[in-house]
Design a protein around this motif. Structure first.
Motif, PDB file in Angstrom:
ATOM      1  N   ILE A 198      -3.042  -5.050  -3.814  1.00  0.00           N
ATOM      2  CA  ILE A 198      -1.843  -4.325  -4.227  1.00  0.00           C
ATOM      3  C   ILE A 198      -2.309  -2.986  -4.768  1.00  0.00           C
ATOM      4  O   ILE A 198      -2.917  -2.917  -5.841  1.00  0.00           O
ATOM      5  N   GLY A 199      -2.058  -1.913  -4.042  1.00  0.00           N
ATOM      6  CA  GLY A 199      -2.590  -0.622  -4.465  1.00  0.00           C
ATOM      7  C   GLY A 199      -2.380   0.453  -3.435  1.00  0.00           C
ATOM      8  O   GLY A 199      -1.284   0.598  -2.875  1.00  0.00           O
ATOM      9  N   PRO A 200      -3.437   1.241  -3.134  1.00  0.00           N
ATOM     10  CA  PRO A 200      -3.327   2.310  -2.148  1.00  0.00           C
ATOM     11  C   PRO A 200      -3.570   1.796  -0.735  1.00  0.00           C
ATOM     12  O   PRO A 200      -4.047   0.673  -0.532  1.00  0.00           O
ATOM     13  N   ALA A 201      -3.257   2.621   0.232  1.00  0.00           N
ATOM     14  CA  ALA A 201      -3.517   2.284   1.625  1.00  0.00           C
ATOM     15  C   ALA A 201      -4.999   2.456   1.915  1.00  0.00           C
ATOM     16  O   ALA A 201      -5.562   3.539   1.733  1.00  0.00           O
ATOM     17  N   GLN A 202      -5.621   1.374   2.377  1.00  0.00           N
ATOM     18  CA  GLN A 202      -7.023   1.439   2.783  1.00  0.00           C
ATOM     19  C   GLN A 202      -7.034   1.714   4.277  1.00  0.00           C
ATOM     20  O   GLN A 202      -6.924   0.810   5.100  1.00  0.00           O
ATOM     21  N   GLN A 203      -7.163   2.982   4.627  1.00  0.00           N
ATOM     22  CA  GLN A 203      -6.981   3.374   6.014  1.00  0.00           C
ATOM     23  C   GLN A 203      -7.690   4.691   6.293  1.00  0.00           C
ATOM     24  O   GLN A 203      -8.162   5.369   5.386  1.00  0.00           O
ATOM     25  N   ASP A 222     -14.163   9.773  11.600  1.00  0.00           N
ATOM     26  CA  ASP A 222     -14.986   9.338  10.477  1.00  0.00           C
ATOM     27  C   ASP A 222     -14.154   8.362   9.650  1.00  0.00           C
ATOM     28  O   ASP A 222     -13.367   8.748   8.798  1.00  0.00           O
ATOM     29  N   ILE A 223     -14.339   7.066   9.926  1.00  0.00           N
ATOM     30  CA  ILE A 223     -13.472   6.066   9.320  1.00  0.00           C
ATOM     31  C   ILE A 223     -13.727   5.896   7.829  1.00  0.00           C
ATOM     32  O   ILE A 223     -12.969   5.197   7.150  1.00  0.00           O
ATOM     33  N   CYS A 224     -14.767   6.545   7.296  1.00  0.00           N
ATOM     34  CA  CYS A 224     -15.059   6.405   5.872  1.00  0.00           C
ATOM     35  C   CYS A 224     -14.343   7.447   5.014  1.00  0.00           C
ATOM     36  O   CYS A 224     -14.416   7.384   3.782  1.00  0.00           O
ATOM     37  N   LEU A 225     -13.674   8.408   5.649  1.00  0.00           N
ATOM     38  CA  LEU A 225     -12.909   9.375   4.863  1.00  0.00           C
ATOM     39  C   LEU A 225     -11.721   8.671   4.212  1.00  0.00           C
ATOM     40  O   LEU A 225     -10.965   7.967   4.886  1.00  0.00           O
ATOM     41  N   PRO A 226     -11.523   8.846   2.911  1.00  0.00           N
ATOM     42  CA  PRO A 226     -10.421   8.141   2.236  1.00  0.00           C
ATOM     43  C   PRO A 226      -9.070   8.750   2.566  1.00  0.00           C
ATOM     44  O   PRO A 226      -8.896   9.970   2.526  1.00  0.00           O
ATOM     45  N   ASN A 227      -8.105   7.852   2.884  1.00  0.00           N
ATOM     46  CA  ASN A 227      -6.769   8.351   3.225  1.00  0.00           C
ATOM     47  C   ASN A 227      -5.675   7.392   2.729  1.00  0.00           C
ATOM     48  O   ASN A 227      -4.932   6.860   3.533  1.00  0.00           O
ATOM     49  N   PRO A 228      -5.522   7.147   1.444  1.00  0.00           N
ATOM     50  CA  PRO A 228      -6.306   7.674   0.325  1.00  0.00           C
ATOM     51  C   PRO A 228      -7.479   6.784  -0.095  1.00  0.00           C
ATOM     52  O   PRO A 228      -8.308   7.191  -0.885  1.00  0.00           O
ATOM     53  N   LYS A 231       0.816  -1.214   0.000  1.00  0.00           N
ATOM     54  CA  LYS A 231       0.000   0.000   0.000  1.00  0.00           C
ATOM     55  C   LYS A 231       0.850   1.265   0.000  1.00  0.00           C
ATOM     56  O   LYS A 231       1.860   1.370   0.689  1.00  0.00           O
ATOM     57  N   PHE A 232       0.373   2.224  -0.796  1.00  0.00           N
ATOM     58  CA  PHE A 232       0.939   3.573  -0.832  1.00  0.00           C
ATOM     59  C   PHE A 232      -0.048   4.546  -0.187  1.00  0.00           C
ATOM     60  O   PHE A 232      -1.251   4.472  -0.425  1.00  0.00           O
ATOM     61  N   ARG A 233       0.504   5.480   0.594  1.00  0.00           N
ATOM     62  CA  ARG A 233      -0.298   6.614   1.061  1.00  0.00           C
ATOM     63  C   ARG A 233       0.044   7.880   0.283  1.00  0.00           C
ATOM     64  O   ARG A 233      -0.652   8.896   0.378  1.00  0.00           O
TER      65      ARG A 233
END
Length: 416
Positions: A308-313, A318-324, A281-283
């Motif tokens: 394999i992709g972005p960081a799901q975090q 508000d845990i639904c805010l994308p980061n990313p 994961k990438f941030r």
């Protein structure tokens, strides 16, 4: 080697070096707050007194202590955990710095050639339950103590230790050159449920072994937690993880941002009812290159077998805010999953990966629009009874699916 044998060796060396075996003199089997403070203060004093070639021994008994154990510049020392250390569950009394940030359970800096060991299994209990849960996260956010935070160190060995119920990340070793962790276990779970339901997942941020640096070997360990089981973080290279039983949010590289990670291998691992399996994961921008996942069995993953992709975090209440990438994606239609720009995956190989009966989905392969993945090879990556093909497969340049890989990611080439 037993303590008696070590004592004999110490005596033989006494002509040449000043070698001393020190028994920790804390108060045993008393859990009141006063005892916790006294034991913590005594341990800080004892660590500060250690000289090269000393050995510190915690006897086979139980000590309750307050966190904030700090030590710097220790070298050529062995620390034996023959019993149990239980950290305070009084979150209000927990020591904090002038900014209000909690101190770690153990905070070590500039250690060189130090061994943490036990002749059986030493237990370190963080009593994390009092810090966990939705209410705990609302009150403390991520201002919770790690069990072990060690920085700028070299030639470290950790063996035969059991880390239980860490309030936050369990073992965080950064800027290390030369680290081996073996025959150790991490357990961060709220009950004995055989999986990761929402109740257990609310033990947020309870990472297992998190590392940065170089020349790291973690092997023959067990991790059951509610976040990354292993996390290779920024500016890391030359690391091997093998023969690990893991269940949590994955055998992970990341999250990576504004840095590079290279020459990382995971092999010969088993993941039982893990939430995520293989996870990179990438941030932000950066490079992850020359990575091998090999000979890994993932049994009934509950969310993604391969991601394999972005960081799901999230870094917000508000845990639904994308980061990313939002934690609520793709369950909620408004949730977003964004792959950072200028994030490069290069030469990533998955070989002999078996995913058995994934519960919900197969996987995600999401490259950056500006920097498509290069040199990605799936060799014998087989899902048994997949519910579908890969949920997302995009921005991959000449991905190769060989060796009977099934299903073939739709953005890959095949060996036919």
């Amino acid at each position: 080697m037993s303590i008696i044998n070590r004592l004999i060796i110490c005596i033989l060396f006494v002509i040449y070096v000043n070698c001393e075996i020190i028994e920790y003199q804390g108060i045993e089997n008393q859990s009141d707050l006063g005892t916790q403070w006294k034991n913590g203060a005594l341990l800080n004093q004892t660590l500060a007194s250690l000289q090269p070639y000393d050995e510190l021994v915690f006897l086979n008994t139980t000590y309750y202590l307050m966190g904030g154990i700090l030590a710097n510049n220790i070298r050529d020392v062995i620390i034996h955990f023959e019993g149990t250390l239980i950290f305070s569950d009084d979150t209000k009394e927990w020591p904090r710095n002038g900014s209000g940030n909690v101190l770690e359970c153990f905070q070590f800096m500039n250690f060189q050639n130090v061994t943490f060991t036990s002749s059986t299994v030493g237990l370190l209990d963080g009593q994390g339950e009092v810090w966990w849960g939705l209410l705990g996260y609302a009150e403390y956010h991520e201002n919770r103590p790690r069990m072990l935070n060690m920085g700028n160190s070299s030639q470290i060995l950790i063996e035969n230790l059991y880390f239980k119920s860490s309030p936050y990340w369990t073992v965080w070793i950064w800027a290390v050159d030369g680290l081996e962790i073996r025959y150790s276990e991490i357990s961060n779970r709220r009950n004995d449920y055989d999986g990761h339901d929402y109740w257990n997942l609310e033990a947020f941020n309870t990472d297992g072994f998190d590392v940065t640096g170089k020349n790291v070997w973690i092997h023959d360990c067990t991790v059951w937690n509610q976040d990354d089981c292993i996390a290779v973080k920024d500016w890391s290279e030359n690391m091997l993880f093998e023969r690990i039983n893991a269940s949590g949010l994955g055998l992970t590289i990341g999250s990576i941002g504004e840095s590079s990670v290279r020459n990382i291998t995971f092999r010969d691992c088993y993941m039982h009812k893990t939430y995520k399996g293989i996870y990179t994961k990438f941030r932000g921008s950066g490079i992850i290159e020359n990575v091998l996942y090999e000979n890994i069995v993932i049994f009934e993953p509950e969310q993604w077998g391969i991601f394999i992709g972005p960081a799901q975090q999230a870094d917000n209440v508000d845990i639904c805010l994308p980061n990313p990438c939002s934690l609520c994606w793709p369950e909620l239609p408004f949730a977003k999953c964004n792959m950072p720009q200028n994030a490069s995956y290069i030469d990533i190989t998955l070989r002999n990966i078996t995913v058995i009966n994934p519960t919900e989905r197969t996987g995600v392969i999401m490259g950056s629009e500006t920097n498509p993945m290069q040199g990605v090879v799936f060799d014998g990556v087989v899902f048994q009874n997949p519910p579908s093909n890969y949920f997302v497969c995009e921005n991959v340049q000449n991905g190769q699916a060989i060796g009977g890989t099934y299903p073939v990611p739709p953005c890959f080439n095949t060996d036919s």
